[in-house]
Design a protein around this motif. Structure first.
Motif, PDB file in Angstrom:
ATOM      1  N   VAL A 223       1.012  -1.202  -0.068  1.00  0.00           N
ATOM      2  CA  VAL A 223      -0.051   0.036  -0.056  1.00  0.00           C
ATOM      3  C   VAL A 223       0.921   1.343  -0.030  1.00  0.00           C
ATOM      4  N   ARG A 224       0.466   2.238  -0.816  1.00  0.00           N
ATOM      5  CA  ARG A 224       1.396   3.378  -0.975  1.00  0.00           C
ATOM      6  C   ARG A 224       0.088   4.508  -0.865  1.00  0.00           C
ATOM      7  N   SER A 225       0.244   5.734  -0.154  1.00  0.00           N
ATOM      8  CA  SER A 225      -0.588   6.425   0.050  1.00  0.00           C
ATOM      9  C   SER A 225       0.108   7.966  -0.154  1.00  0.00           C
TER      10      SER A 225
ATOM     11  N   GLY B  91      -1.136  11.984  -2.325  1.00  0.00           N
ATOM     12  CA  GLY B  91      -2.440  13.033  -2.865  1.00  0.00           C
ATOM     13  C   GLY B  91      -1.951  13.847  -3.699  1.00  0.00           C
TER      14      GLY B  91
ATOM     15  N   ASN C 267       1.708   8.080  10.022  1.00  0.00           N
ATOM     16  CA  ASN C 267       1.527   8.608   8.309  1.00  0.00           C
ATOM     17  C   ASN C 267       1.939   9.749   8.378  1.00  0.00           C
TER      18      ASN C 267
ATOM     19  N   THR D  13       5.664   6.727  -7.613  1.00  0.00           N
ATOM     20  CA  THR D  13       5.024   6.077  -6.750  1.00  0.00           C
ATOM     21  C   THR D  13       3.758   5.582  -7.690  1.00  0.00           C
TER      22      THR D  13
ATOM     23  N   SER E  62       2.742   1.284  -8.841  1.00  0.00           N
ATOM     24  CA  SER E  62       1.365   0.851  -8.465  1.00  0.00           C
ATOM     25  C   SER E  62       0.648   0.186  -9.626  1.00  0.00           C
TER      26      SER E  62
END
Length: 110
Positions: free
Chosen positions: A11-13, A15, A40, A49, A53
């Motif tokens: 999982v990458r987060s 924005g 986080n 990123t 993904s």
């Protein structure tokens, strides 16, 4: 996703316009369901990123979000929890969980 999938999914987060800090009400809402997100940090979605993904989930950013060719996109139109109290954030949290569970089931089938 990390909480539900463990090591089965990376999982990458990030924005398109990250805040300076994690929303404290979101931290509280997640803590209520046993998930600690205090470590986080908001980050911008960069090319590396996105390139690494398989699926990119956006949350209502429409034209602001960068597009990366060849990636699977899902736009989860959700209410923005910024500036809202815990009573308003809980249903957003629960909707995200439901969508994550659906996505995780799809990924496991693939």
């Amino acid at each position: 996703m990390r909480h539900l999938a463990g090591d089965a999914v990376e999982v990458r987060s990030a924005g398109s316009e990250p805040a300076d800090q994690i929303n404290p009400v979101a931290v509280e809402a997640m803590r209520e369901v046993g998930i600690d997100i205090t470590a986080n940090e908001p980050k911008i979605l960069d090319y590396a990123t996105a390139e690494a993904s398989d699926v990119i989930i956006t949350m209502g950013c429409s034209d602001v979000c960068p597009a990366f060719p060849g990636k699977r996109y899902e736009d989860w139109k959700l209410e923005d929890p910024a500036g809202k109290g815990i009573e308003a954030v809980r249903p957003i949290r629960d909707e995200i969980r439901s969508r994550v569970e659906t996505l995780l089931a799809e990924l496991r089938r693939a």
